[in-house]
Design a protein around this motif. Structure first.
Motif, PDB file in Angstrom:
ATOM      1  N   UNK A   1       0.983  -1.192  -0.131  1.00  0.00           N
ATOM      2  CA  UNK A   1      -0.151   0.078  -0.017  1.00  0.00           C
ATOM      3  C   UNK A   1       0.877   1.338   0.126  1.00  0.00           C
ATOM      4  N   UNK A   2       0.247   2.333  -0.437  1.00  0.00           N
ATOM      5  CA  UNK A   2       0.956   3.657  -0.183  1.00  0.00           C
ATOM      6  C   UNK A   2       0.526   4.385   0.807  1.00  0.00           C
ATOM      7  N   UNK A   3       1.134   5.498   1.441  1.00  0.00           N
ATOM      8  CA  UNK A   3       0.689   6.343   2.527  1.00  0.00           C
ATOM      9  C   UNK A   3       1.527   7.506   2.313  1.00  0.00           C
ATOM     10  N   UNK A   4       0.664   8.760   2.251  1.00  0.00           N
ATOM     11  CA  UNK A   4       1.441  10.028   2.316  1.00  0.00           C
ATOM     12  C   UNK A   4       2.501  10.086   3.637  1.00  0.00           C
ATOM     13  N   UNK A   5       3.702  10.480   3.264  1.00  0.00           N
ATOM     14  CA  UNK A   5       4.546  10.431   4.295  1.00  0.00           C
ATOM     15  C   UNK A   5       4.437  11.225   5.465  1.00  0.00           C
ATOM     16  N   UNK A   6       3.602  12.259   5.255  1.00  0.00           N
ATOM     17  CA  UNK A   6       3.105  13.153   6.656  1.00  0.00           C
ATOM     18  C   UNK A   6       1.920  12.657   7.251  1.00  0.00           C
ATOM     19  N   UNK A   7       1.335  11.417   6.716  1.00  0.00           N
ATOM     20  CA  UNK A   7       0.250  11.074   7.438  1.00  0.00           C
ATOM     21  C   UNK A   7       0.334  10.500   8.424  1.00  0.00           C
ATOM     22  N   UNK A   8      -0.552  10.589   9.455  1.00  0.00           N
ATOM     23  CA  UNK A   8      -0.455   9.988  11.037  1.00  0.00           C
ATOM     24  C   UNK A   8      -0.991   8.605  10.830  1.00  0.00           C
ATOM     25  N   UNK A   9      -1.628   8.195   9.845  1.00  0.00           N
ATOM     26  CA  UNK A   9      -2.506   6.741   9.676  1.00  0.00           C
ATOM     27  C   UNK A   9      -1.332   5.980   9.077  1.00  0.00           C
ATOM     28  N   UNK A  10      -0.912   4.864   9.837  1.00  0.00           N
ATOM     29  CA  UNK A  10       0.552   3.930   9.270  1.00  0.00           C
ATOM     30  C   UNK A  10      -0.179   2.798   8.445  1.00  0.00           C
ATOM     31  N   UNK A  11      -1.344   2.396   8.712  1.00  0.00           N
ATOM     32  CA  UNK A  11      -1.921   1.433   7.783  1.00  0.00           C
ATOM     33  C   UNK A  11      -3.242   1.708   7.227  1.00  0.00           C
ATOM     34  N   UNK A  12      -3.504   1.079   6.246  1.00  0.00           N
ATOM     35  CA  UNK A  12      -4.772   1.296   5.376  1.00  0.00           C
ATOM     36  C   UNK A  12      -5.764   0.695   6.182  1.00  0.00           C
ATOM     37  N   UNK A  13      -7.196   1.028   6.007  1.00  0.00           N
ATOM     38  CA  UNK A  13      -8.298   0.269   6.700  1.00  0.00           C
ATOM     39  C   UNK A  13      -8.299  -1.059   6.258  1.00  0.00           C
ATOM     40  N   UNK A  14      -8.131  -1.162   5.135  1.00  0.00           N
ATOM     41  CA  UNK A  14      -8.355  -2.725   4.677  1.00  0.00           C
ATOM     42  C   UNK A  14      -7.445  -3.843   5.193  1.00  0.00           C
ATOM     43  N   UNK A  15      -6.388  -3.247   5.929  1.00  0.00           N
ATOM     44  CA  UNK A  15      -5.669  -4.303   6.592  1.00  0.00           C
ATOM     45  C   UNK A  15      -6.379  -4.703   7.767  1.00  0.00           C
ATOM     46  N   UNK A  16      -7.028  -3.494   8.716  1.00  0.00           N
ATOM     47  CA  UNK A  16      -7.781  -4.142   9.505  1.00  0.00           C
ATOM     48  C   UNK A  16      -9.007  -4.872   9.368  1.00  0.00           C
ATOM     49  N   UNK A  17      -9.578  -4.611   8.229  1.00  0.00           N
ATOM     50  CA  UNK A  17     -10.665  -5.700   7.506  1.00  0.00           C
ATOM     51  C   UNK A  17     -10.226  -6.975   7.503  1.00  0.00           C
ATOM     52  N   UNK A  18      -9.222  -7.174   6.714  1.00  0.00           N
ATOM     53  CA  UNK A  18      -8.448  -8.504   6.346  1.00  0.00           C
ATOM     54  C   UNK A  18      -8.096  -9.275   7.602  1.00  0.00           C
ATOM     55  N   UNK A  19      -7.623  -8.562   8.629  1.00  0.00           N
ATOM     56  CA  UNK A  19      -7.315  -9.021   9.763  1.00  0.00           C
ATOM     57  C   UNK A  19      -8.448  -9.676  10.781  1.00  0.00           C
ATOM     58  N   UNK A  20      -9.849  -8.930  10.502  1.00  0.00           N
ATOM     59  CA  UNK A  20     -10.786  -9.133  11.224  1.00  0.00           C
ATOM     60  C   UNK A  20     -11.696  -9.972  10.570  1.00  0.00           C
ATOM     61  N   UNK A  21     -11.377 -10.256   9.026  1.00  0.00           N
ATOM     62  CA  UNK A  21     -12.346 -10.882   8.425  1.00  0.00           C
ATOM     63  C   UNK A  21     -12.531 -12.601   8.985  1.00  0.00           C
ATOM     64  N   UNK A  22     -11.555 -13.266   9.513  1.00  0.00           N
ATOM     65  CA  UNK A  22     -11.894 -14.567  10.059  1.00  0.00           C
ATOM     66  C   UNK A  22     -12.817 -14.593  11.133  1.00  0.00           C
ATOM     67  N   UNK A  23     -12.875 -13.223  12.029  1.00  0.00           N
ATOM     68  CA  UNK A  23     -13.973 -13.332  13.030  1.00  0.00           C
ATOM     69  C   UNK A  23     -15.319 -13.360  12.657  1.00  0.00           C
ATOM     70  N   UNK A  24     -15.713 -13.140  11.190  1.00  0.00           N
ATOM     71  CA  UNK A  24     -17.023 -13.201  10.835  1.00  0.00           C
ATOM     72  C   UNK A  24     -17.528 -14.749  11.010  1.00  0.00           C
ATOM     73  N   UNK A  25     -18.800 -14.856  11.649  1.00  0.00           N
ATOM     74  CA  UNK A  25     -18.931 -16.032  11.993  1.00  0.00           C
ATOM     75  C   UNK A  25     -19.463 -17.255  10.862  1.00  0.00           C
ATOM     76  N   UNK A  26     -19.893 -16.910   9.705  1.00  0.00           N
ATOM     77  CA  UNK A  26     -20.255 -17.899   8.868  1.00  0.00           C
ATOM     78  C   UNK A  26     -19.258 -18.385   7.745  1.00  0.00           C
ATOM     79  N   UNK A  27     -19.516 -19.369   7.004  1.00  0.00           N
ATOM     80  CA  UNK A  27     -18.593 -19.674   5.826  1.00  0.00           C
ATOM     81  C   UNK A  27     -18.341 -18.560   4.717  1.00  0.00           C
ATOM     82  N   UNK A  28     -19.574 -17.830   4.508  1.00  0.00           N
ATOM     83  CA  UNK A  28     -19.223 -16.816   3.635  1.00  0.00           C
ATOM     84  C   UNK A  28     -19.129 -15.611   4.535  1.00  0.00           C
ATOM     85  N   UNK A  29     -17.950 -14.967   4.281  1.00  0.00           N
ATOM     86  CA  UNK A  29     -17.694 -14.062   5.328  1.00  0.00           C
ATOM     87  C   UNK A  29     -17.547 -12.785   4.542  1.00  0.00           C
ATOM     88  N   UNK A  30     -18.444 -11.726   4.861  1.00  0.00           N
ATOM     89  CA  UNK A  30     -18.422 -10.299   3.969  1.00  0.00           C
ATOM     90  C   UNK A  30     -18.181  -9.549   5.370  1.00  0.00           C
TER      91      UNK A  30
END
Length: 151
Positions: free
Chosen positions: A45-74
């Protein structure tokens, strides 16, 4: 902006080229990466060099995706005029993307388009959210999905 690269094909020395191959990297942007081991992938991913956000939101979503309770995880998040969406079946990641969505109706459009293109039946699927939903938005989703869960 971001892209996922299978772990076997990722070379940290070429992370800039990997992202530049799929998106235009702005001036003053740094390219970084995070391993997503549960899907045997690397998020580049890319990030502005002066940005306070260090990781993109999709990273958190991908890390939490296995927490979805069903086989089809959305798993979705709607913030800052963007819908972040990841879909998996079991342990297989099918989609991870970000869409411009200034309102909830537009976000629903992208969700239904993705679910339909992956041939997932929403009537037997649970949709999970990381961002807050208003009661009317939650009810709108209940018309199509078996369940709506806040993670």
């Amino acid at each position: 902006m971001f892209t996922l690269v299978p772990t076997n094909f990722f070379d940290p020395e070429k992370e800039h080229e990997a992202l530049a191959g799929v998106a235009r990297i702005g001036d003053g942007c740094a390219v970084r990466h995070i391993e997503i081991p549960q899907y045997d992938a690397v998020l580049v991913y890319s990030v502005d060099e002066d940005s306070v956000v260090s990781t993109p939101e999709i990273a958190g979503i991908l890390n939490r995706l296995p927490d979805c309770p069903a086989y089809n995880k959305i798993l979705c998040s709607l913030s800052g005029g963007r819908l972040h969406l990841a879909i998996a079946q079991g342990k297989s990641l099918l989609l991870a993307n970000c869409f411009e969505a200034q309102d909830f109706t537009t976000a629903e459009y992208y969700i239904f388009l993705a679910v339909k293109s992956l041939q997932i039946n929403p009537e037997v699927s649970t949709i999970c959210w990381m961002s807050d939903l208003e009661p009317a938005q939650e009810m709108s989703l209940y018309r199509y999905f078996k369940s709506v869960v806040r993670i």
